[in-house]
Enzyme design. Sequence first.
Site, short mmCIF file in Angstrom:
data_model
loop_
_atom_site.label_atom_id
_atom_site.label_comp_id
_atom_site.label_asym_id
_atom_site.label_seq_id
_atom_site.Cartn_x
_atom_site.Cartn_y
_atom_site.Cartn_z
N TYR A 250 -0.54 0.02 10.34
CA TYR A 250 -1.14 -0.60 9.08
C TYR A 250 0.06 -0.05 8.05
O TYR A 250 0.71 -0.94 7.36
CB TYR A 250 -2.42 -0.25 8.82
CG TYR A 250 -2.75 -0.69 7.00
CD1 TYR A 250 -2.80 -2.02 6.59
CD2 TYR A 250 -2.58 0.32 6.25
CE1 TYR A 250 -3.25 -2.16 5.52
CE2 TYR A 250 -2.83 0.12 4.84
CZ TYR A 250 -3.35 -1.08 4.34
OH TYR A 250 -3.53 -1.61 3.26
N SER B 233 0.70 -1.27 -0.11
CA SER B 233 0.10 -0.18 0.12
C SER B 233 0.94 1.30 0.11
O SER B 233 1.92 1.53 0.45
CB SER B 233 -0.81 -0.03 1.19
OG SER B 233 -1.70 1.22 1.54
#
Length: 260
Positions: free
Chosen positions: A154, A141
Amino acid sequence: MALEIDLAGRVVLVTGGVRGVGAGVSRALLTAGATVVACARRPADVPVQIHGRAIDYLPCDVRDADAVGVLVETIVERYGRLDHLVNNAGGAPFALAAEASKNFHAKIVELNLLAPLLVAQAANAVMQRQDEGGSIVNISSVSGHRPSPGTAAYGAAKAGMDSLTASLAVEWAPKVRVNSLVVGPVDTELSRLHYGDQDGVDAVGRTIPLGRLACPDDVGRCAVFLVSPLAAYISGAALLVHGGGERPAFLAAATTHHQS
């Protein structure tokens, strides 16, 4: 002679491959002719299929090493091989770093970094024994490459995944190629939780140079390329799938506007 991607006869495991980005990856692989085994903790709400072909769903909690071992053993028993792995399972709810608990942060890192490593280890053990080896694609990501407020653990885990990708590509070569897709915002079932209503989703899309969020199939097609023979000399790479990234904030703040 046209360049084509034909994955007929290839067996691919997609973790979290039954909804969201994972479903897009599964559909793209099915379209390319692959046999797709998708695992998740619960089955899809809507069957994942295309052109009359469907995934083979197997339940698995990818954080559980024993369950992952059984998953990979079942695939090999059922199909005789495992050619490719797409490590997609992951995610995180919004939580400010100062307020989230130690247990919350640990679980986010476990799901988004340690679990993909567990699955990759099990898949690699099979691929190393195969004459043609195999390949692994880790779904990463942009959160791992820029500030990720509200999802700090995250973002840190995804940065770790890209580092892991580069290391495994060296350790497991030449039999197994390992790459990652660095994915920007994607329009999925969860988009409204992060961005609000459709107006919010559209507003976020306008900040992206290509003018929209990705759709799951955009990510899926990139995964198909990386597992295919067209990417036979690509390993240890991080492919940006973010629609051009984000416009620098200083451009919006500037008082001088150039006409094009």
